[in-house]
Design an enzyme around this catalytic site. Structure first.
Site, PDB file in Angstrom:
ATOM      1  N   TYR A   1      48.778  20.133   1.467  1.00 28.90           N
ATOM      2  CA  TYR A   1      49.386  18.961   0.839  1.00 28.90           C
ATOM      3  C   TYR A   1      49.766  17.926   1.886  1.00 28.90           C
ATOM      4  CZ  TYR A   1      53.967  21.075   1.997  1.00 28.90           C
ATOM      5  OH  TYR A   1      55.055  21.629   2.649  1.00 28.90           O
TER       6      TYR A   1
ATOM      7  N   VAL B   1      50.486  11.671   7.505  1.00 30.32           N
ATOM      8  CA  VAL B   1      51.079  11.123   8.739  1.00 30.32           C
ATOM      9  C   VAL B   1      49.925  10.655   9.621  1.00 30.32           C
ATOM     10  CG1 VAL B   1      52.459  11.623  10.789  1.00 30.32           C
ATOM     11  CG2 VAL B   1      52.993  12.777   8.611  1.00 30.32           C
TER      12      VAL B   1
ATOM     13  N   ARG C   1      50.911   7.184  20.682  1.00 29.49           N
ATOM     14  CA  ARG C   1      51.826   7.562  21.786  1.00 29.49           C
ATOM     15  C   ARG C   1      52.769   6.430  22.211  1.00 29.49           C
ATOM     16  NH1 ARG C   1      49.173  10.821  19.641  1.00 29.49           N
ATOM     17  NH2 ARG C   1      47.984  12.503  20.610  1.00 29.49           N
TER      18      ARG C   1
ATOM     19  N   TYR D   1      54.939  19.341  15.177  1.00 29.88           N
ATOM     20  CA  TYR D   1      56.131  19.219  14.335  1.00 29.88           C
ATOM     21  C   TYR D   1      57.331  20.086  14.722  1.00 29.88           C
ATOM     22  CZ  TYR D   1      53.094  16.333  11.545  1.00 29.88           C
ATOM     23  OH  TYR D   1      52.262  15.329  11.146  1.00 29.88           O
TER      24      TYR D   1
HETATM   25  C1  LIG Z   1      49.504  12.993  15.462  1.00 31.58           C
HETATM   26  C2  LIG Z   1      49.822  11.522  15.436  1.00 31.58           C
HETATM   27  C3  LIG Z   1      50.407  11.139  14.083  1.00 31.58           C
HETATM   28  C4  LIG Z   1      50.868  11.224  16.550  1.00 31.58           C
HETATM   29  O1  LIG Z   1      51.260   9.846  16.471  1.00 31.58           O
HETATM   30  P1  LIG Z   1      51.906   9.076  17.719  1.00 31.58           P
HETATM   31  O2  LIG Z   1      52.545   7.826  17.194  1.00 31.58           O
HETATM   32  O3  LIG Z   1      50.907   8.940  18.789  1.00 31.58           O
HETATM   33  O4  LIG Z   1      53.048  10.082  18.198  1.00 31.58           O
HETATM   34  P2  LIG Z   1      54.376   9.671  19.005  1.00 31.58           P
HETATM   35  O5  LIG Z   1      54.033   8.659  20.067  1.00 31.58           O
HETATM   36  O6  LIG Z   1      55.464   9.288  18.083  1.00 31.58           O
HETATM   37  O7  LIG Z   1      54.730  11.047  19.679  1.00 31.58           O
HETATM   38  C5  LIG Z   1      55.925  11.758  19.373  1.00 31.58           C
HETATM   39  C6  LIG Z   1      55.893  13.037  20.135  1.00 31.58           C
HETATM   40  O8  LIG Z   1      54.826  13.853  19.651  1.00 31.58           O
HETATM   41  C7  LIG Z   1      53.951  14.199  20.727  1.00 31.58           C
HETATM   42  N1  LIG Z   1      52.605  14.220  20.146  1.00 31.58           N
HETATM   43  C8  LIG Z   1      51.994  13.234  19.516  1.00 31.58           C
HETATM   44  N2  LIG Z   1      50.796  13.638  19.093  1.00 31.58           N
HETATM   45  C9  LIG Z   1      50.660  14.915  19.447  1.00 31.58           C
HETATM   46  C10 LIG Z   1      49.632  15.872  19.303  1.00 31.58           C
HETATM   47  N3  LIG Z   1      48.493  15.580  18.673  1.00 31.58           N
HETATM   48  N4  LIG Z   1      49.842  17.109  19.810  1.00 31.58           N
HETATM   49  C11 LIG Z   1      51.004  17.406  20.439  1.00 31.58           C
HETATM   50  N5  LIG Z   1      52.005  16.526  20.615  1.00 31.58           N
HETATM   51  C12 LIG Z   1      51.828  15.303  20.125  1.00 31.58           C
HETATM   52  C13 LIG Z   1      54.155  13.125  21.757  1.00 31.58           C
HETATM   53  O9  LIG Z   1      53.798  13.593  23.027  1.00 31.58           O
HETATM   54  C14 LIG Z   1      55.635  12.855  21.618  1.00 31.58           C
HETATM   55  O10 LIG Z   1      56.362  13.892  22.254  1.00 31.58           O
HETATM   56  P3  LIG Z   1      57.896  13.677  22.731  1.00 31.58           P
HETATM   57  O11 LIG Z   1      58.500  12.570  21.902  1.00 31.58           O
HETATM   58  O12 LIG Z   1      58.543  14.983  22.447  1.00 31.58           O
HETATM   59  O13 LIG Z   1      57.798  13.336  24.160  1.00 31.58           O
HETATM   60  C15 LIG Z   1      48.561  10.655  15.698  1.00 31.58           C
HETATM   61  O14 LIG Z   1      47.990  11.064  16.909  1.00 31.58           O
HETATM   62  C16 LIG Z   1      47.505  10.744  14.628  1.00 31.58           C
HETATM   63  O15 LIG Z   1      47.471   9.943  13.693  1.00 31.58           O
HETATM   64  N6  LIG Z   1      46.578  11.754  14.710  1.00 31.58           N
HETATM   65  C17 LIG Z   1      45.495  11.904  13.738  1.00 31.58           C
HETATM   66  C18 LIG Z   1      45.995  12.287  12.332  1.00 31.58           C
HETATM   67  C19 LIG Z   1      46.844  13.540  12.354  1.00 31.58           C
HETATM   68  O16 LIG Z   1      46.458  14.565  12.885  1.00 31.58           O
HETATM   69  N7  LIG Z   1      48.033  13.454  11.743  1.00 31.58           N
HETATM   70  C20 LIG Z   1      48.938  14.561  11.589  1.00 31.58           C
HETATM   71  C21 LIG Z   1      48.763  15.059  10.206  1.00 31.58           C
HETATM   72  S1  LIG Z   1      49.586  16.582   9.902  1.00 31.58           S
END
Ligand SMILES: CC(C)(COP(=O)(O)OP(=O)(O)OC[C@H]1O[C@@H](n2cnc3c(N)ncnc32)[C@H](O)[C@@H]1OP(=O)(O)O)[C@@H](O)C(=O)NCCC(=O)NCCS
Length: 434
Positions: free
Chosen positions: A434, A111, A119, A152
């Protein structure tokens, strides 16, 4: 083994529509196309803050992705419109449940959302799309391992399978266990990958929370992957029982503590099918000459190591979240596992995504077999959201802890009955990412 193939499931129409409204294209990619595969893999590497993969790493890393359903999001207005701004992939794996049966688990990985597009709700569209796809395919469960524990829960996942990091001061710990009856042999790296696959496939069915691995996962532990900077440090042994049967594998690296001629051993993987094999491999690690400290992560919470040493304070245990589960089909998931005590309760489940919301009567007979039906009566014994129920599912999280945190609302006697029923033997474990 599962009969569901995630690759046959189309992109979720609702997520496609939501992202299209934001000018983004969401689609299942075909990684048999070389250029598409490379862009996908490079986007994943960048998303996880990794370096730029070279041609060899791209070629090697593509193999497991070809077995998965790979989804990308594209921004046609960006200068690099053919490079994904977000990725996710999924495949169906058997998840061992308490009692030894398995359920089909929709495994979710890679992801990532580009830092330029964070965001804006892209990850939400990806995750909700995966859950709808999984439910439409008939998977009763979704699962993942996570970079951050804060992401999550909002999608209904719960931290169900805790893992333990062990830091061992081997001189203080000593050895207090028995001498094993079998033998230990060094193995070459590609042989270690073979052995890991064989033993893990047998051992995983004896532990709730475990999922099936795959060839390149074992090669990764064994130092075969070309993109592993520590590959040349990898060593490993296997344990054969007194009949010469392969029962366990230990893979590790050794690092010298700055010119001291004393070493730290980092266990990459210890997988064992018998108690004898577990003890023998721990003994090998703790009694290794010139080694002062041994570390190992992703160990089960009931690892015998603290009870195998002379001084248990030589073993520091750090418990952390590892396996996250999300129940999608509540009757199918609960009736697949065995429970540890009889039960007759009505659970009110809150689920903002709707998959499992409602009142459910859960009945468990004397043998621990559950039946679940929609409850018609208005008397509810316990209320929780699906993230809490998913956390309890593998039997490694105490109802008392969730009740204490306000995550389960129930009278004390109901909570105690739930606690007895949900606890599993042995403790759940998950020894891979995974
Ligand atoms: C984590 C990640 C996928 C989030 O993507 P994003 O498109 O910015 O997330 P969204 O805008 O869809 O956010 C959805 C929700 O999650 C929350 N959120 C997003 N990233 C978050 C984080 N790192 N910690 C806590 N909350 C987070 C947002 O505040 C939002 O909350 P809400 O809808 O309840 O108000 C992105 O920051 C990323 O690629 N990070 C690096 C790789 C990673 O860690 N991936 C996860 C692998 S397990």
């Amino acid at each position: 083994m599962t009969s569901l193939d995630a690759r046959s499931v189309p992109a979720d129409p609702l997520s496609a529509e939501r992202l299209a409204a934001a000018g983004l294209e969401y689609r299942v990619d075909d990684l048999n196309d070389e250029a598409t595969a490379q862009s996908f893999q490079r986007a994943v590497a960048r998303g996880f803050l990794g370096g730029e993969p070279n041609a060899e790493a791209l070629d090697y890393g593509r193999t497991p992705f070809l077995q998965r359903r790979n989804i990308s999001v594209y921004d046609g207005t960006a200068a690099t419109g053919d490079f994904p701004v977000a990725t996710v992939n999924s495949w169906v794996s058997p998840l061992t449940v308490p009692g030894g049966d398995a359920v089909d688990m929709w495994s979710i990985s890679v992801v990532t959302v580009a830092a330029t597009h964070r965001r804006r709700g892209i990850a939400r569209a990806l995750l909700e799309g995966e859950l709808r796809a999984a439910a439409s395919a008939g998977a009763p469960m979704a699962g993942l391992t996570v970079s951050e524990a804060t992401i999550y829960g909002r999608y209904g996942f719960g931290a169900a399978v805790p893992a333990v990091r062990l830091d061992v001061d081997v001189r203080r710990a000593g050895w207090g266990g028995v001498a094993p009856s079998g033998s230990i042999q060094y193995r070459e790296r590609d042989e270690l990958a073979d052995d890991l696959g064989v033993v893990h496939e047998r051992a995983r069915v004896a532990r709730p929370g475990q999922v099936a691995g795959w060839r390149t996962r074992w090669e990764g532990f064994a130092g075969v992957s070309p993109s592993d900077p520590d590959r040349d440090k990898v060593r490993g042994v296997r344990y054969l029982d007194e009949n010469g049967e392969l029962r366990g594998v230990l893979v590790y690296t050794l690092a010298e503590k700055s010119g001291s001629f004393r070493f730290q051993m980092d266990v990459r993987m210890l997988v064992a099918e018998t108690h004898d094999a577990t003890a023998a491999l721990w003994r090998f690690a703790l009694q290794h000459d010139l080694v002062d400290t041994v570390t190992a992560d992703l160990r089960p919470t009931d690892d015998p190591l603290p009870w195998l040493v002379r001084d248990t304070r030589g073993v520091v245990q750090t418990v952390h979240d590892h396996g996250w589960l999300r129940i999608l089909d509540l009757p199918a998931a609960l009736s697949a596992r065995r429970f540890s005590a009889p039960l007759d309760v009505v659970l009110r489940i809150e689920d903002s995504q709707g998959f499992t919301a409602g009142d459910w009567r859960l009945t468990v007979d004397q043998e621990g077999r559950a039946s679940v039906e929609t409850a018609s009566s208005s008397s509810v014994d316990a209320t929780m959201d699906i993230s809490a129920l998913s956390a309890l599912y593998a039997g490694g999280v105490r109802v008392s802890a969730l009740r204490g945190a306000g995550r389960v609302s129930a009278a004390a006697d109901v909570a105690e009955r739930l606690d007895r029923a949900f606890a599993s033997y042995p403790a759940p474990a998950l020894d891979i990412w995974y």
